[in-house]
Write a protein that holds these residues in place. Sequence first.
Motif, PDB file in Angstrom:
ATOM      1  N   PHE A  62       0.874  -1.100  -0.036  1.00  0.00           N
ATOM      2  CA  PHE A  62       0.117  -0.217  -0.089  1.00  0.00           C
ATOM      3  C   PHE A  62       0.822   1.396  -0.084  1.00  0.00           C
ATOM      4  O   PHE A  62       0.573   2.238  -0.785  1.00  0.00           O
ATOM      5  N   ALA A  63       1.845   1.223   0.856  1.00  0.00           N
ATOM      6  CA  ALA A  63       2.967   2.357   0.995  1.00  0.00           C
ATOM      7  C   ALA A  63       3.548   2.673  -0.365  1.00  0.00           C
ATOM      8  O   ALA A  63       3.657   3.816  -0.881  1.00  0.00           O
ATOM      9  N   HIS A  64       3.870   1.419  -1.231  1.00  0.00           N
ATOM     10  CA  HIS A  64       4.845   1.863  -2.350  1.00  0.00           C
ATOM     11  C   HIS A  64       3.633   2.368  -3.577  1.00  0.00           C
ATOM     12  O   HIS A  64       4.235   2.939  -4.315  1.00  0.00           O
ATOM     13  N   ALA A  66       0.967   4.211  -2.947  1.00  0.00           N
ATOM     14  CA  ALA A  66       0.840   5.409  -2.471  1.00  0.00           C
ATOM     15  C   ALA A  66       2.153   6.541  -3.117  1.00  0.00           C
ATOM     16  O   ALA A  66       1.954   7.510  -3.879  1.00  0.00           O
ATOM     17  N   PHE A  67       3.218   5.837  -3.205  1.00  0.00           N
ATOM     18  CA  PHE A  67       4.395   6.502  -3.446  1.00  0.00           C
ATOM     19  C   PHE A  67       4.422   6.701  -4.788  1.00  0.00           C
ATOM     20  O   PHE A  67       4.798   7.814  -5.248  1.00  0.00           O
ATOM     21  N   ILE A  68       4.148   5.558  -5.894  1.00  0.00           N
ATOM     22  CA  ILE A  68       4.258   5.698  -7.045  1.00  0.00           C
ATOM     23  C   ILE A  68       3.162   6.754  -7.615  1.00  0.00           C
ATOM     24  O   ILE A  68       3.361   7.642  -8.522  1.00  0.00           O
ATOM     25  N   LEU A  69       1.917   6.844  -6.821  1.00  0.00           N
ATOM     26  CA  LEU A  69       0.851   7.554  -7.496  1.00  0.00           C
ATOM     27  C   LEU A  69       1.356   8.984  -7.139  1.00  0.00           C
ATOM     28  O   LEU A  69       1.057   9.849  -7.881  1.00  0.00           O
ATOM     29  N   GLY A  70       1.958   9.278  -5.847  1.00  0.00           N
ATOM     30  CA  GLY A  70       2.439  10.566  -5.665  1.00  0.00           C
ATOM     31  C   GLY A  70       3.383  10.927  -6.392  1.00  0.00           C
ATOM     32  O   GLY A  70       3.343  12.150  -6.656  1.00  0.00           O
ATOM     33  N   CYS A  71       4.344  10.167  -6.927  1.00  0.00           N
ATOM     34  CA  CYS A  71       5.108  10.556  -7.916  1.00  0.00           C
ATOM     35  C   CYS A  71       4.548  11.079  -8.988  1.00  0.00           C
ATOM     36  O   CYS A  71       5.122  12.331  -9.801  1.00  0.00           O
ATOM     37  N   TRP A  72       3.635  10.736  -9.683  1.00  0.00           N
ATOM     38  CA  TRP A  72       2.787  11.211 -10.765  1.00  0.00           C
ATOM     39  C   TRP A  72       2.067  12.350 -10.624  1.00  0.00           C
ATOM     40  O   TRP A  72       2.112  13.188 -11.452  1.00  0.00           O
ATOM     41  N   VAL A  73       1.343  12.462  -9.496  1.00  0.00           N
ATOM     42  CA  VAL A  73       0.736  13.760  -9.098  1.00  0.00           C
ATOM     43  C   VAL A  73       2.038  14.961  -8.810  1.00  0.00           C
ATOM     44  O   VAL A  73       1.549  15.911  -9.539  1.00  0.00           O
ATOM     45  N   ARG A  74       3.114  14.657  -8.331  1.00  0.00           N
ATOM     46  CA  ARG A  74       4.112  15.574  -8.132  1.00  0.00           C
ATOM     47  C   ARG A  74       4.477  16.248  -9.533  1.00  0.00           C
ATOM     48  O   ARG A  74       4.846  17.201  -9.665  1.00  0.00           O
ATOM     49  N   ALA A  75       4.392  15.292 -10.406  1.00  0.00           N
ATOM     50  CA  ALA A  75       5.051  15.370 -11.837  1.00  0.00           C
ATOM     51  C   ALA A  75       3.916  16.271 -12.466  1.00  0.00           C
ATOM     52  O   ALA A  75       4.183  16.620 -13.666  1.00  0.00           O
ATOM     53  N   GLY A  76       2.822  16.475 -11.978  1.00  0.00           N
ATOM     54  CA  GLY A  76       1.704  17.151 -12.536  1.00  0.00           C
ATOM     55  C   GLY A  76       0.793  16.295 -13.564  1.00  0.00           C
ATOM     56  O   GLY A  76       0.191  16.663 -14.633  1.00  0.00           O
ATOM     57  N   VAL A  87      -2.183  -0.672 -10.275  1.00  0.00           N
ATOM     58  CA  VAL A  87      -0.870  -0.530  -9.709  1.00  0.00           C
ATOM     59  C   VAL A  87      -1.034  -1.332  -8.186  1.00  0.00           C
ATOM     60  O   VAL A  87      -0.146  -1.743  -7.816  1.00  0.00           O
ATOM     61  N   LEU A  88      -2.110  -1.006  -7.516  1.00  0.00           N
ATOM     62  CA  LEU A  88      -2.036  -1.556  -6.099  1.00  0.00           C
ATOM     63  C   LEU A  88      -2.076  -3.208  -6.345  1.00  0.00           C
ATOM     64  O   LEU A  88      -1.449  -3.874  -5.635  1.00  0.00           O
ATOM     65  N   ALA A  89      -2.738  -3.699  -7.443  1.00  0.00           N
ATOM     66  CA  ALA A  89      -2.867  -5.272  -7.580  1.00  0.00           C
ATOM     67  C   ALA A  89      -1.485  -5.787  -8.051  1.00  0.00           C
ATOM     68  O   ALA A  89      -1.242  -6.825  -7.427  1.00  0.00           O
ATOM     69  N   SER A  90      -0.845  -4.921  -8.702  1.00  0.00           N
ATOM     70  CA  SER A  90       0.718  -5.680  -9.206  1.00  0.00           C
ATOM     71  C   SER A  90       1.506  -5.464  -7.641  1.00  0.00           C
ATOM     72  O   SER A  90       2.423  -6.447  -7.440  1.00  0.00           O
ATOM     73  N   LEU A  92       0.313  -5.876  -4.714  1.00  0.00           N
ATOM     74  CA  LEU A  92      -0.306  -6.738  -3.821  1.00  0.00           C
ATOM     75  C   LEU A  92       0.149  -8.265  -4.354  1.00  0.00           C
ATOM     76  O   LEU A  92       0.543  -9.131  -3.749  1.00  0.00           O
ATOM     77  N   ALA A  93       0.484  -8.528  -5.779  1.00  0.00           N
ATOM     78  CA  ALA A  93       0.940  -9.604  -6.225  1.00  0.00           C
ATOM     79  C   ALA A  93       2.451 -10.025  -5.930  1.00  0.00           C
ATOM     80  O   ALA A  93       2.978 -10.796  -5.403  1.00  0.00           O
ATOM     81  N   TYR A  94       3.119  -8.718  -5.872  1.00  0.00           N
ATOM     82  CA  TYR A  94       4.515  -8.710  -5.530  1.00  0.00           C
ATOM     83  C   TYR A  94       4.569  -9.050  -3.972  1.00  0.00           C
ATOM     84  O   TYR A  94       5.495  -9.867  -3.666  1.00  0.00           O
ATOM     85  N   ALA A  95       3.945  -8.539  -3.050  1.00  0.00           N
ATOM     86  CA  ALA A  95       3.831  -8.802  -1.620  1.00  0.00           C
ATOM     87  C   ALA A  95       3.508 -10.099  -1.529  1.00  0.00           C
ATOM     88  O   ALA A  95       3.990 -10.836  -0.473  1.00  0.00           O
TER      89      ALA A  95
END
Length: 120
Positions: A62-64, A66-76, A87-90, A92-95
Amino acid sequence: MDFEPKAVAYHYNRPGFRNLLRRNYRWAYTAIESKSQTGAARFSWIYRHPRLLIAASLPLAFAHTAFILGCWVRAGRFEPLLMAPAVLASRLAYAAGMAVGGLQWLRRRHAPATYQPRWR
């Protein structure tokens, strides 16, 4: 071996959501074992504590995300937010792969050596 700057390499990657999940699971399945032995990871210290990493794999998904999506938002760029469930499903599969593979590795690592007769 020579370096050829004009060389082109093609890599075929099967398309599809199911393959994305399978690939993330497979990458993570051996992550703890391989990175704990080689130290080849960004945060290599955490791989020396596999039980901690296994326990933290679900919250880290979940943290990762949020980080991935946050990077996109920060990039506008807001279009990738539509992909948040994928993204969350991938992640969770990794976890899941990390937890299952890590537990299997710990079990093999702590199992008694099997008897193998030595023939003369």
